[in-house]
Write an enzyme that holds these catalytic residues in place. Structure first.
Site, mmCIF file in Angstrom:
data_model
loop_
_atom_site.group_PDB
_atom_site.id
_atom_site.type_symbol
_atom_site.label_atom_id
_atom_site.label_comp_id
_atom_site.label_asym_id
_atom_site.label_seq_id
_atom_site.Cartn_x
_atom_site.Cartn_y
_atom_site.Cartn_z
ATOM 1 N N LYS A 112 -5.757 -7.458 -5.793
ATOM 2 C CA LYS A 112 -5.272 -6.807 -4.569
ATOM 3 C C LYS A 112 -5.565 -7.741 -3.408
ATOM 4 O O LYS A 112 -6.497 -8.546 -3.469
ATOM 5 C CB LYS A 112 -5.993 -5.469 -4.368
ATOM 6 C CG LYS A 112 -5.275 -4.516 -3.446
ATOM 7 C CD LYS A 112 -4.230 -3.701 -4.169
ATOM 8 C CE LYS A 112 -3.403 -2.873 -3.210
ATOM 9 N NZ LYS A 112 -2.462 -1.989 -3.898
ATOM 10 N N ASP A 129 2.351 -3.275 -0.514
ATOM 11 C CA ASP A 129 1.534 -2.059 -0.443
ATOM 12 C C ASP A 129 1.742 -1.551 0.986
ATOM 13 O O ASP A 129 2.800 -1.829 1.583
ATOM 14 C CB ASP A 129 0.059 -2.369 -0.755
ATOM 15 C CG ASP A 129 -0.795 -1.107 -0.913
ATOM 16 O OD1 ASP A 129 -0.569 -0.366 -1.872
ATOM 17 O OD2 ASP A 129 -1.664 -0.842 -0.064
HETATM 18 P P1 NDP Z 1 3.695 3.152 3.374
HETATM 19 O O1 NDP Z 1 3.104 2.228 4.354
HETATM 20 O O2 NDP Z 1 5.128 3.019 3.018
HETATM 21 O O3 NDP Z 1 3.438 4.661 3.837
HETATM 22 C C1 NDP Z 1 2.183 5.162 4.142
HETATM 23 C C2 NDP Z 1 2.409 6.530 4.765
HETATM 24 O O4 NDP Z 1 1.177 7.193 4.922
HETATM 25 C C3 NDP Z 1 3.043 6.469 6.142
HETATM 26 O O5 NDP Z 1 3.921 7.557 6.277
HETATM 27 C C4 NDP Z 1 1.842 6.628 7.072
HETATM 28 O O6 NDP Z 1 2.154 7.155 8.337
HETATM 29 C C5 NDP Z 1 1.067 7.639 6.274
HETATM 30 N N1 NDP Z 1 -0.341 7.673 6.667
HETATM 31 C C6 NDP Z 1 -1.197 6.667 6.822
HETATM 32 N N2 NDP Z 1 -2.415 7.138 7.164
HETATM 33 C C7 NDP Z 1 -2.287 8.480 7.202
HETATM 34 C C8 NDP Z 1 -3.169 9.533 7.480
HETATM 35 N N3 NDP Z 1 -4.447 9.299 7.749
HETATM 36 N N4 NDP Z 1 -2.700 10.813 7.422
HETATM 37 C C9 NDP Z 1 -1.406 11.068 7.125
HETATM 38 N N5 NDP Z 1 -0.507 10.110 6.858
HETATM 39 C C10 NDP Z 1 -0.956 8.836 6.895
HETATM 40 O O7 NDP Z 1 2.772 3.031 2.061
HETATM 41 P P2 NDP Z 1 3.137 3.387 0.581
HETATM 42 O O8 NDP Z 1 3.920 4.622 0.534
HETATM 43 O O9 NDP Z 1 3.635 2.170 -0.093
HETATM 44 O O10 NDP Z 1 1.690 3.639 -0.038
HETATM 45 C C11 NDP Z 1 1.004 4.874 0.135
HETATM 46 C C12 NDP Z 1 -0.196 4.924 -0.796
HETATM 47 O O11 NDP Z 1 0.253 4.760 -2.144
HETATM 48 C C13 NDP Z 1 -1.241 3.859 -0.570
HETATM 49 O O12 NDP Z 1 -2.487 4.386 -0.922
HETATM 50 C C14 NDP Z 1 -0.855 2.793 -1.586
HETATM 51 O O13 NDP Z 1 -1.958 1.972 -1.928
HETATM 52 C C15 NDP Z 1 -0.441 3.669 -2.739
HETATM 53 N N6 NDP Z 1 0.427 3.025 -3.704
HETATM 54 C C16 NDP Z 1 1.603 2.450 -3.304
HETATM 55 C C17 NDP Z 1 2.426 1.852 -4.234
HETATM 56 C C18 NDP Z 1 3.765 1.312 -3.871
HETATM 57 O O14 NDP Z 1 4.503 0.938 -4.805
HETATM 58 N N7 NDP Z 1 4.146 1.300 -2.619
HETATM 59 C C19 NDP Z 1 1.999 1.732 -5.654
HETATM 60 C C20 NDP Z 1 0.805 2.476 -5.968
HETATM 61 C C21 NDP Z 1 0.037 3.048 -5.008
HETATM 62 P P3 NDP Z 1 2.344 6.181 9.633
HETATM 63 O O15 NDP Z 1 3.704 5.589 9.412
HETATM 64 O O16 NDP Z 1 2.240 7.096 10.783
HETATM 65 O O17 NDP Z 1 1.218 5.185 9.546
#
Ligand code: NDP
Length: 458
Positions: free
Chosen positions: A139, A179
């Site tokens: 990572k 990510d």
């Molecule tokens: P993104 O950056 O696309 O989305 C993250 C989302 O979470 C955004 O909507 C963000 O809102 C929101 N967010 C962040 N902090 C908070 C909070 N404290 N409360 C509520 N909402 C919050 O990330 P991903 O969707 O790619 O990833 C999300 C999770 O999934 C992470 O933990 C990542 O490690 C995990 N993951 C992702 C993978 C992937 O393929 N993308 C694979 C496996 C795991 P805002 O825009 O306002 O910041």
């Protein structure tokens, strides 16, 4: 000494050694709470096997896994549009390469630090093992905050980041992906720089655009895979996803694709959220809503609150998704977003199933409560492995100089998620109950430790 006393003494000596080992890990990693939580979760589950199996115990396999193979830390220096010099920190944690090249995403966020990346890399090793594909765990990322930055600034940052990272990665060595805050735009800039610096066109990164070696379904894979896993969990418990009410947090890549697939399978998705609050749709979001939210989110810094104004949902700046009643909860935003009080609320509201879309979204206390309750609980390393599984398929596609199509890759994703569920069942079944935390960790540890034993000590 009688036989029984001798065996008791031996037993307690082994247990003491295990405790001492955990104390050493805590001591060696001060101020790394996320990493230590991840280690404790796995240690808890694998303790019996790691202590009973003489080879694993003597070769100190678990303790070796608590120390990454390599951690690279570097300066990322870049210029803003106004010509101001900015200095960020970049890292790549190559956690364990026992079963394949290091593989795991890059995260750009001000909260990124070594503890978080070590926890994510540690988790990734086990997650990747579960997919059945030959991928080790890694990572990386930076404390860079992309919010409010122009496209040119993002490009300059990505190029500066890759100017150091390229030395440490490669298709047979380490294959980063996206990510949080590293999506297709950032992968394009990062891969473009890698290609220029190495004068190669190889599968050194995944999540690439379709026109330059990317795989269809990679964008959707984590969210879709999560829903496929949930379907398997329900199926194993003689239930189905149709008509279930679903709470989803986040509105990024994982959340929106999980919502999209759940809606397509006739579930009712009632929430999404972001860092500004929670959007609630009593009658459920539609595929049309999801499309519009994707467009809204593509605009830099757009909050879900703006969507509510146009569509009439209820937006709350204070409520989390977990305060609403539902059958299924899918935390898909970030780590530690679901706390003890949230878990209590979900249990009180009789939620049936919670599967993690994000990495470690439940705090240690929340996870404990959920595991002790009737809720079917799946840890992210099993339920969100779809993204990295598709990345693995992208790697094979690149190595074979081939291109897959959407339906075939979606089928393969489904089959991998089913096989992960089978492994959880095989390693985690007790009295007709499936303990997904136990199953996922034991299955993954079994695979990784076998490879480590085969390699001898290094
Ligand atoms: P993104 O950056 O696309 O989305 C993250 C989302 O979470 C955004 O909507 C963000 O809102 C929101 N967010 C962040 N902090 C908070 C909070 N404290 N409360 C509520 N909402 C919050 O990330 P991903 O969707 O790619 O990833 C999300 C999770 O999934 C992470 O933990 C990542 O490690 C995990 N993951 C992702 C993978 C992937 O393929 N993308 C694979 C496996 C795991 P805002 O825009 O306002 O910041």
């Amino acid at each position: 000494m009688s036989k029984t006393t001798k065996s008791k003494t031996t037993k307690s000596k082994i247990a003491q050694e295990w405790e001492d080992m955990l104390a050493r890990v805590e001591c060696r990693n001060p101020n790394q709470p996320e990493f230590l939580t991840a280690v404790r979760e796995v240690a808890d589950v694998v303790e019996t096997k790691a202590c009973k199996d003489k080879a694993i115990r003597n070769q100190r396999i678990f303790e070796r896994l608590t120390e990454p193979d390599r951690v690279v830390s570097f300066r990322v220096c870049w210029e803003t549009d106004k010509g101001e010099i900015q200095i960020n920190r970049g890292w790549r944690v190559q956690h364990c390469g026992a079963i394949g090249p290091y593989k795991g995403g890059l995260r750009f966020h001000p909260s990124v630090n070594l503890s978080i990346l070590k926890f994510l890399a540690f988790e990734q090793t086990f997650k990747n093992a579960l997919t059945g594909l030959p991928m080790g765990g890694g990572k990386g990322g930076s404390d860079f905050d992309p919010s409010g930055r122009s496209d040119r600034e993002i490009m300059r940052f990505c190029q500066a980041f890759m100017t150091e990272l390229f030395r440490h990665i490669g298709p047979q060595t380490d294959v980063p992906a996206g990510d949080i805050n590293v999506g297709s735009r950032e992968i394009g800039y990062l891969y473009g720089k890698y290609k220029q610096l190495t004068n190669t066109f190889s599968g050194a990164m995944t999540g690439k655009g379709l026109s330059y070696g990317g795989a269809p379904v990679r964008v959707e894979a984590t969210g879709y895979g999560l829903i496929y896993f949930v379907r398997e969990m329900l199926d194993a418990h003689l239930d189905a996803i149709k008509d279930k009410t679903v709470l989803i947090s986040g509105s990024g890549n994982v959340a929106l694709h999980a919502a999209e697939r759940a809606i397509q399978l006739d579930a009712k998705v009632v929430t999404l959220s972001d860092s500004t609050g929670t959007l609630y749709f009593k009658d459920g979001l539609t595929e049309g809503h999801i499309k519009q939210i994707k467009k809204l989110k593509a605009k830099d810094g757009a909050s879900l609150e703006a969507f509510k104004d146009k569509q009439g949902g209820v937006f709350s700046k204070t409520k989390k998704p977990w305060s609403y009643k539902a059958d299924i909860a899918l935390p898909c935003a970030t780590q530690n977003e679901l706390e003890e009080a949230d878990a209590k609320q979900l249990i009180k509201n009789k939620v049936k199933l919670l599967a993690e879309g994000a990495n470690m979204p439940c705090t240690e206390k929340a996870q404990k409560l959920l595991r002790e309750s009737e809720v079917l609980y799946a840890p992210g390393k099993a339920s969100n492995a779809g993204g990295v599984a598709l990345s693995g398929l992208e790697m094979s596609q690149n190595a074979a100089f081939e291109k897959g199509d959407f339906d075939t890759l979606d089928e393969q994703l489904l089959s991998i998620m089913k096989s992960i569920h089978e492994k959880c069942k095989l390693f985690g079944s007790d009295d007709n109950q499936i303990d997904y935390v136990k199953g996922a960790n034991l299955a993954a540890f079994d695979k990784v430790s076998n490879a480590m034993l085969a390699f001898g000590v290094h």
